[in-house]
Design an enzyme around this catalytic site. Structure first.
Site, short mmCIF file in Angstrom:
data_model
loop_
_atom_site.label_atom_id
_atom_site.label_comp_id
_atom_site.label_asym_id
_atom_site.label_seq_id
_atom_site.Cartn_x
_atom_site.Cartn_y
_atom_site.Cartn_z
N LYS A 126 0.86 -1.18 0.00
CA LYS A 126 0.00 0.00 0.00
C LYS A 126 0.90 1.23 0.00
CE LYS A 126 -3.62 -2.30 2.53
NZ LYS A 126 -4.41 -2.30 3.75
N HIS A 129 1.23 6.81 2.75
CA HIS A 129 0.44 8.03 2.59
C HIS A 129 0.63 9.00 3.74
CE1 HIS A 129 -2.34 6.25 5.38
NE2 HIS A 129 -2.46 5.19 4.60
N HIS A 132 0.63 7.99 7.45
CA HIS A 132 1.81 7.31 8.01
C HIS A 132 2.93 8.29 8.34
CE1 HIS A 132 0.30 3.27 6.57
NE2 HIS A 132 0.52 3.15 7.86
N1 ARG Z 1 0.75 -1.33 10.22
C1 ARG Z 1 -0.12 -0.69 11.15
C2 ARG Z 1 -0.94 0.36 10.41
O1 ARG Z 1 -0.56 0.83 9.38
C3 ARG Z 1 0.60 -0.03 12.29
C4 ARG Z 1 1.38 -0.95 13.18
C5 ARG Z 1 1.68 -0.35 14.51
N2 ARG Z 1 2.47 -1.18 15.35
C6 ARG Z 1 2.06 -2.23 16.03
N3 ARG Z 1 2.91 -2.92 16.72
N4 ARG Z 1 0.79 -2.61 15.98
O2 ARG Z 1 -1.99 0.75 10.90
#
Ligand code: ARG
Length: 570
Positions: A126, A129, A132
């Site tokens: 993805k 964006h 993030h």
């Molecule tokens: N990949 C997840 C997202 O984009 C965030 C991960 C955050 N870290 C974790 N350990 N859950 O929403």
């Protein structure tokens, strides 16, 4: 740093019985105007414990206090107001900053302690964006702030590289994609396939079943599933690394969700052993009703894992690997419940360190009133924002200073700085409506304004060398030249740096540093306009140049803490 608040707190606590230096420091305020003192101690809270009227306490302390740094003390309606000895104050601040240089503001409170910071963590396949960006810049600032306070930091990118969405992507690729388009289109093509999957599956639910089956295959190590998955990961990482390079963000580890694939089994066993897992129509979950939370799904019917399963496993792995004192997770608040659930599960498993897990939540980003949605393709790519910001900076610079050397480098530093600073300029929990205009605004309280102030300080110092020969900024400045209003005001701002860093760390709030930098830059610009620096009188000139050097050091240290560079010339 000789912190004036702490100096006073120490003296007052030695006069009063039953209050520590810290107790007193917590009460001391900075009055809004210096007629009410440079610092002030309200005695109302003390009054309860000492069983004495506030005014009487203030009078009493006033009688006993003896500090060279303080010119006079006044007791006014229950407040004890302290007036600094300005010359003494100027001398201390200038000496401290010049001698500590790039360490000015740092502390060693965190010595021997480790903090793991999980941040950025975009999802493979993805686009990276604008939402993030928030996790990336907040996490990066916390990393730098904690390091500056002496902590050992481990920055982890918990990439979203595992989960049913990869099953979806494989199905979509098999049905509507080909390798050529993916190689050329990169993440954009992967996104197109992902969006198409969602459109099609609305009237063809069988697709969802196929996707789940592919993810089960992936978890079981199927060759073809793994091959495609690796390929998607590589394509995405290329783009992500390009962005991290632009932003100047570094991670100590890229252990994404897939890293825990072979480690989850043991954790699921532990949960069973502890009697925490319950079967529900073939799936396994942890009930959290007693804590007024929804149940947390740990294994699906088909045996595949979930986001929770991987987070629990990762936390245990990190505790064993890094022996952290704190583990911080930076995501938007939409994930609050997720983190509350699994923090609770860690506690129920008997890990007393569950209290050291901290979720640092931030507000959501929307796009002109609409929420961002990868599935609907309603996103703004961060790379586009950064590139446009760099291009805009370059245009401005070309008009101003066409012959500038390293123009591209500076345009990158300022363009990227503008975007980062903008993101860090409000309380993290506030929602943000992304607007191009705002992100590319360089006027007013922005990153470029602070960077420009730093460059202005650098250029004054460079000019002094040209005009007066080698410049040696002496520690022994004639501080009697540093006591007029704008100068003292600037010195006061400079002296606040370490207090601001501490509070940014305690509140996990990098915007405290951005706010501070704006205040400092404004105080400097006022000084610059009101107090000529390159004057003939040597001792005035040298004192002011020393102060300019202090400003340069402090702006630079502060910018670094929030992830911005400090070009010498703009
Ligand atoms: N990949 C997840 C997202 O984009 C965030 C991960 C955050 N870290 C974790 N350990 N859950 O929403």
């Amino acid at each position: 740093m000789k912190n004036y608040k702490m100096l006073i707190a120490k003296e007052v606590s030695s006069i009063l019985d039953g209050f520590t230096e810290k107790d007193i420091a917590a009460l001391i305020e900075y009055p809004p105007n210096s007629e009410m003192g440079d610092l002030s101690l309200p005695c109302f809270i003390l009054s309860k414990k000492l069983r004495k009227a506030p005014q009487a306490i203030a009078d009493d302390i006033k009688q006993h206090i003896k500090m060279d740094e303080i010119q006079r003390v006044e007791s006014v309606s229950g407040y004890l107001n302290f007036y600094l000895n300005n010359e003494r104050f100027a001398e201390t601040i200038v000496k401290t900053i010049l001698s500590q240089g790039d360490q000015y503001g740092s502390q060693d409170a965190g010595k021997g302690k480790t903090v793991v910071i999980d941040f950025s963590s975009p999802n493979i396949a993805k686009p990276f964006h604008v939402a993030h960006l928030r996790s990336t810049v907040i996490g990066n600032a916390l990393y730098r702030i904690y390091s500056f306070q002496g902590y050992t930091c481990i920055g982890i990118n918990h990439l979203g590289d595992w989960g049913t969405q990869f099953g979806k992507l494989i199905v979509a690729y098999e049905l509507w994609g080909n390798s050529n388009d993916v190689e050329i289109g990169g993440i954009d093509e992967l996104l197109r396939l992902y969006v198409k999957f969602h459109d099609e599956s609305e009237h063809n639910p069988l697709l969802e079943d196929q996707a789940r089956a592919w993810f089960v295959k992936l978890e079981q190590g199927d060759q073809e599933a793994l091959r495609l998955w690796h390929w998607f990961v590589d394509i995405s990482m290329k783009e992500f690394k390009r962005i991290y390079q632009l932003l100047g963000v570094h991670f100590d580890s890229y252990t994404g969700e897939s890293f825990y694939n072979d480690k989850m089994g043991a954790v699921v066993e532990k949960l069973k052993e502890k009697d925490l897992l319950e079967e529900d129509q073939g799936a396994w979950l942890v009930r959290l009703d007693a804590f007024e939370m929804a149940p947390a799904l740990i294994l699906k019917k088909d045996g595949s894992s979930l986001y929770h399963t991987r987070d629990i496993t990762a936390a245990i792995y990190r505790k064993e690997t890094y022996r952290f004192d704190k583990a911080i997770y930076v995501t938007d608040y939409a994930q609050n419940h997720h983190f509350q659930q699994w923090f609770k599960i860690i506690e129920l498993m008997g890990h007393e360190w569950s209290n050291d897990l901290i979720h640092v939540a931030f507000g959501r980003v929307s796009l002109e009133g609409m929420s961002l949605s990868t599935r609907k393709g309603n996103i703004v790519k961060l790379e586009d924002v950064l590139q446009q910001s760099i291009a805009k900076t370059k245009t401005i610079m070309e008009a101003r200073n066409p012959d500038m050397e390293n123009m591209d480098e500076v345009a990158r530093q300022v363009g990227v700085g503008a975007v980062i600073f903008n993101d860090l300029s409000t309380n993290r929990i506030k929602d943000i409506v992304f607007s191009w205009e705002e992100a590319l605004n360089f006027e007013g309280e922005t990153g470029p304004y602070v960077q420009y102030s730093h460059a202005r300080a650098s250029s004054v110092l460079a000019k002094a060398v040209n005009q007066f020969g080698t410049l040696i900024v002496e520690m022994e400045v004639s501080s009697e030249h540093l006591i007029n209003d704008p100068t003292i005001n600037l010195l006061k701002e400079l002296s606040m740096f370490s207090e601001r860093i501490e509070s940014a760390m305690q509140k996990l709030e990098p915007s405290i540093i951005s706010r501070y930098l704006i205040d400092l830059a404004q105080a400097f610009n006022r000084f610059y306009h009101e107090c000529p620096i390159l004057v003939d009188n040597v001792s005035v000139r040298e004192a002011r140049l020393a102060l300019v050097k202090c400003v340069k050091i402090t702006l630079r240290n502060g910018l670094k803490l929030i992830g911005l560079e400090s070009p010498e010339k703009i």
